[in-house]
Design an enzyme around this catalytic site. Structure first.
Site, mmCIF file in Angstrom:
data_model
loop_
_atom_site.group_PDB
_atom_site.id
_atom_site.type_symbol
_atom_site.label_atom_id
_atom_site.label_comp_id
_atom_site.label_asym_id
_atom_site.label_seq_id
_atom_site.Cartn_x
_atom_site.Cartn_y
_atom_site.Cartn_z
ATOM 1 N N CYS A 113 65.721 13.185 55.719
ATOM 2 C CA CYS A 113 66.092 13.111 54.292
ATOM 3 C C CYS A 113 67.606 13.039 54.069
ATOM 4 O O CYS A 113 68.043 12.787 52.950
ATOM 5 C CB CYS A 113 65.494 14.274 53.523
ATOM 6 S SG CYS A 113 63.716 14.447 53.759
ATOM 7 N N HIS A 246 69.399 15.354 47.358
ATOM 8 C CA HIS A 246 68.125 14.840 47.854
ATOM 9 C C HIS A 246 67.004 15.397 46.987
ATOM 10 O O HIS A 246 66.944 16.596 46.715
ATOM 11 C CB HIS A 246 67.940 15.247 49.323
ATOM 12 C CG HIS A 246 66.533 15.075 49.790
ATOM 13 N ND1 HIS A 246 65.851 13.881 49.642
ATOM 14 C CD2 HIS A 246 65.660 15.945 50.367
ATOM 15 C CE1 HIS A 246 64.624 14.033 50.119
ATOM 16 N NE2 HIS A 246 64.485 15.265 50.556
ATOM 17 N N ASN A 276 59.142 13.263 46.729
ATOM 18 C CA ASN A 276 60.199 13.282 47.750
ATOM 19 C C ASN A 276 60.065 12.013 48.593
ATOM 20 O O ASN A 276 59.094 11.863 49.331
ATOM 21 C CB ASN A 276 60.026 14.543 48.606
ATOM 22 C CG ASN A 276 61.054 14.652 49.715
ATOM 23 O OD1 ASN A 276 61.755 13.696 50.035
ATOM 24 N ND2 ASN A 276 61.131 15.821 50.322
HETATM 25 N N1 ACO Z 1 48.007 23.584 45.712
HETATM 26 C C1 ACO Z 1 47.583 24.838 45.560
HETATM 27 N N2 ACO Z 1 47.946 25.843 46.382
HETATM 28 C C2 ACO Z 1 48.795 25.531 47.380
HETATM 29 C C3 ACO Z 1 49.286 24.234 47.586
HETATM 30 C C4 ACO Z 1 48.854 23.229 46.706
HETATM 31 N N3 ACO Z 1 49.256 21.944 46.800
HETATM 32 N N4 ACO Z 1 50.120 24.239 48.658
HETATM 33 C C5 ACO Z 1 50.139 25.503 49.106
HETATM 34 N N5 ACO Z 1 49.338 26.284 48.338
HETATM 35 C C6 ACO Z 1 49.048 27.697 48.465
HETATM 36 C C7 ACO Z 1 49.294 28.250 49.843
HETATM 37 O O1 ACO Z 1 48.203 27.979 50.692
HETATM 38 C C8 ACO Z 1 49.454 29.718 49.560
HETATM 39 O O2 ACO Z 1 48.174 30.268 49.412
HETATM 40 P P1 ACO Z 1 47.857 31.761 49.956
HETATM 41 O O3 ACO Z 1 48.785 32.643 49.138
HETATM 42 O O4 ACO Z 1 46.432 31.911 49.636
HETATM 43 O O5 ACO Z 1 48.204 31.739 51.395
HETATM 44 C C9 ACO Z 1 50.134 29.728 48.188
HETATM 45 O O6 ACO Z 1 49.931 28.426 47.623
HETATM 46 C C10 ACO Z 1 51.604 30.026 48.245
HETATM 47 O O7 ACO Z 1 52.173 29.224 49.264
HETATM 48 P P2 ACO Z 1 53.726 29.207 49.505
HETATM 49 O O8 ACO Z 1 54.020 28.340 50.672
HETATM 50 O O9 ACO Z 1 54.223 30.614 49.512
HETATM 51 O O10 ACO Z 1 54.190 28.510 48.151
HETATM 52 P P3 ACO Z 1 55.641 28.230 47.683
HETATM 53 O O11 ACO Z 1 55.873 28.848 46.381
HETATM 54 O O12 ACO Z 1 56.640 28.494 48.776
HETATM 55 O O13 ACO Z 1 55.593 26.680 47.443
HETATM 56 C C11 ACO Z 1 56.317 24.666 48.519
HETATM 57 C C12 ACO Z 1 55.309 25.800 48.527
HETATM 58 C C13 ACO Z 1 56.156 23.879 47.227
HETATM 59 C C14 ACO Z 1 56.036 23.750 49.692
HETATM 60 C C15 ACO Z 1 57.722 25.265 48.594
HETATM 61 O O14 ACO Z 1 57.830 26.177 49.663
HETATM 62 C C16 ACO Z 1 58.748 24.208 48.754
HETATM 63 O O15 ACO Z 1 58.956 23.393 47.890
HETATM 64 N N6 ACO Z 1 59.480 24.220 49.855
HETATM 65 C C17 ACO Z 1 60.435 23.216 50.131
HETATM 66 C C18 ACO Z 1 59.730 22.179 50.888
HETATM 67 C C19 ACO Z 1 60.290 20.820 50.671
HETATM 68 O O16 ACO Z 1 60.961 20.512 49.731
HETATM 69 N N7 ACO Z 1 59.938 19.979 51.590
HETATM 70 C C20 ACO Z 1 60.307 18.641 51.523
HETATM 71 C C21 ACO Z 1 60.666 18.166 52.838
HETATM 72 S S1 ACO Z 1 62.134 18.867 53.344
HETATM 73 C C22 ACO Z 1 63.293 18.140 52.581
HETATM 74 O O17 ACO Z 1 63.092 17.143 51.973
HETATM 75 C C23 ACO Z 1 64.591 18.763 52.671
#
Ligand code: ACO
Length: 319
Positions: A113, A246, A276
Site C-alpha cells: 500500500c 493511504h 482499500n
Molecule cells: N463483520 C462482522 N464482524 C466482523 C467482521 C465483519 N466483516 N470482521 C471481523 N468481525 C468480528 C471479529 O470476528 C470479532 O468477533 P469476536 O469478537 O466474536 O471475535 C469482532 O468483529 C471484533 O474484531 P476486531 O478485529 O477486534 O475488530 P476491529 O474493531 O479491530 O475491526 C478491522 C477490524 C476493521 C479489520 C480493524 O482492525 C482495521 O480496520 N484494521 C486495520 C486494517 C486495515 O486497514 N487493513 C488494510 C490493509 S493494511 C493497509 O492498507 C495499511
C-alpha cells in the site's frame, strides 16, 4: 535546480460496484458493521478479463491526456502493484506495450500500500538527478484476486482500481520532499505468504492480516512520517492544504489528521466508495479531487502510504 512536478493525473475504476449488502447476503456481517468499523460503503471489482495492466492503461491514458504529453514523450514508467499480471515480465513492461511505446525503462515497485509513494519518490529522484525529464507513475491493483471471500475480517476491506500521475522536470517544486521507511520484522502483520513452485501454489495465496496490529502501526507511522516529510521540506503542517493518506480505513485517516492537527476539511477521504485499493488508493484519491476542482494548481498536497512489509512513506508536492 531541477524539480519534478505533477503535470497530469488520471484514474480508472472498473464498472462493477459491490455494496456491503452483497457481503451480508452470504457472510455473517452487515452493512452497519462494515460502515462503523471501516467507513467503507462500496468498492469496485475488476471483471474477470481485467488485469492490473488493463486498469493501469486506462488510468495512464487519462493522466497523459491531462498532461498534454504523448506516451512517446515519457522517459520512465514505474508501476506500483502487489497484484501483477504475471510473475514476470513486470506490469510496467506490459503497460508500456499497451501504451504502444518502447525503449524507455519500465519497472514495478513492490511496497504494497506504500507502493505509489515509493514509486513517486523514486521517479522524483531520477528526474531531479537530470537523468530523465518525464515519468509516468502508476498504482494499479486487483486485490479482489488475493482475497479469501469467506473471510469476513479481510474481504470486506478491499477494492480494485488504478491511479496515475505524469511527472515532468520543472525549475520550481513540484515535489518538495519525500521520506520512505520499511521494517521487515513486521512481516506477519499483513502478508500473502504464498508463491508458485514446481507448478503449484506453495503456502497461502490469500491475504492474511492482524487487523488491530495494522491499525495501531498505521496510525503511529502515518503521523511520524508526515511530520518528517513536512520538516524535510522546510515547511510547517499549517502550510499543507490537503492530506491524502493511504485509504485503508476511515478511522485510521481521521486519527492521523487529528494527531497532525489538520482539520477534517483538509483530509481527503475516498475509502467510503473505493474501499482499500492498496497502491492505487493515493493516486485514485488525488485524481478524484483534482477532477472535482477541489485540489487546484498551487495547492500543497501531502501524500502518505503505509502497507505490508511493513513499509511507509510520504511525499509533499505543490500541484
Ligand atoms: N463483520 C462482522 N464482524 C466482523 C467482521 C465483519 N466483516 N470482521 C471481523 N468481525 C468480528 C471479529 O470476528 C470479532 O468477533 P469476536 O469478537 O466474536 O471475535 C469482532 O468483529 C471484533 O474484531 P476486531 O478485529 O477486534 O475488530 P476491529 O474493531 O479491530 O475491526 C478491522 C477490524 C476493521 C479489520 C480493524 O482492525 C482495521 O480496520 N484494521 C486495520 C486494517 C486495515 O486497514 N487493513 C488494510 C490493509 S493494511 C493497509 O492498507 C495499511
Amino acid at each position: 535546480m531541477t524539480y519534478a512536478r505533477i503535470v497530469g493525473t488520471g484514474s480508472y475504476l472498473p464498472p462493477r460496484v459491490m455494496t456491503n449488502d452483497e457481503f451480508a447476503a452470504r457472510l455473517d456481517t452487515s452493512d452497519a458493521w462494515i460502515r462503523s468499523r471501516t467507513g467503507i460503503a462500496q468498492r469496485h471489482i475488476a471483471g474477470k478479463s481485467q488485469a492490473s495492466s488493463d486498469l493501469a492503461l486506462e488510468a495512464s491514458s487519462r493522466a497523459l491526456e491531462a498532461s498534454g504529453l504523448k506516451a512517446s514523450q515519457i522517459d520512465l514508467i514505474i508501476v506500483a502493484t502487489s497484484t501483477p499480471d504475471y510473475i514476470f515480465p513486470s506490469t510496467a513492461c506490459l503497460l508500456q506495450a499497451k501504451l504502444g511505446v518502447k525503449g524507455c525503462p519500465a519497472f514495478d515497485v513492490q511496497a504494497v500500500c506504500s507502493g505509489f509513494v515509493y514509486g513517486l519518490a523514486t521517479a522524483d529522484a531520477l528526474i531531479r538527478s537530470g537523468q530523465y525529464k518525464t515519468a509516468l507513475v502508476v498504482g494499479a491493483e486487483v486485490f479482489s484476486r488475493i482475497l479469501d471471500w469467506n473471510d469476513r475480517g479481510t474481504c470486506v476491506l478491499f477494492g480494485d482500481g488504478a491511479g496515475a500521475v505524469v511527472l515532468a522536470a520543472a525549475s520550481a517544486p513540484g515535489i518538495h520532499a519525500s521520506v520512505l521507511h520499511a521494517d521487515g520484522s513486521q512481516v506477519d502483520l499483513l502478508s500473502v505468504p504464498g508463491n508458485v513452485c514446481g507448478g503449484a501454489i506453495v503456502g497461502s495465496p490469500f491475504l492474511q492480516m492482524n487487523g488491530q496490529g495494522v491499525f495501531k502501526f498505521a496510525v503511529r507511522v502515518l503521523e511520524e512520517v508526515a511530520r518528517e516529510t513536512v520538516a524535510a521540506a522546510g515547511m510547517s503542517m499549517a502550510q499543507v492544504d490537503w492530506l491524502i493518506p493511504h485509504q485503508a480505513n476511515v478511522r485510521i485517516l481521521e486519527a492521523t489528521a487529528r494527531k497532525l492537527g489538520l482539520p477534517a476539511e483538509k483530509l481527503v477521504v475516498t475509502v467510503d466508495h473505493h474501499g482499500n485499493t492498496s497502491a492505487a488508493s493515493v493516486p485514485l484519491a488525488l485524481d478524484e479531487f483534482v477532477c472535482a476542482g477541489r485540489i487546484r494548481p498551487g495547492h500543497r498536497v501531502l501524500m502518505e502510504g503505509v502497507g505490508g512489509g511493513f513499509t511507509w512513506g510520504a511525499s509533499l508536492a505543490t500541484l
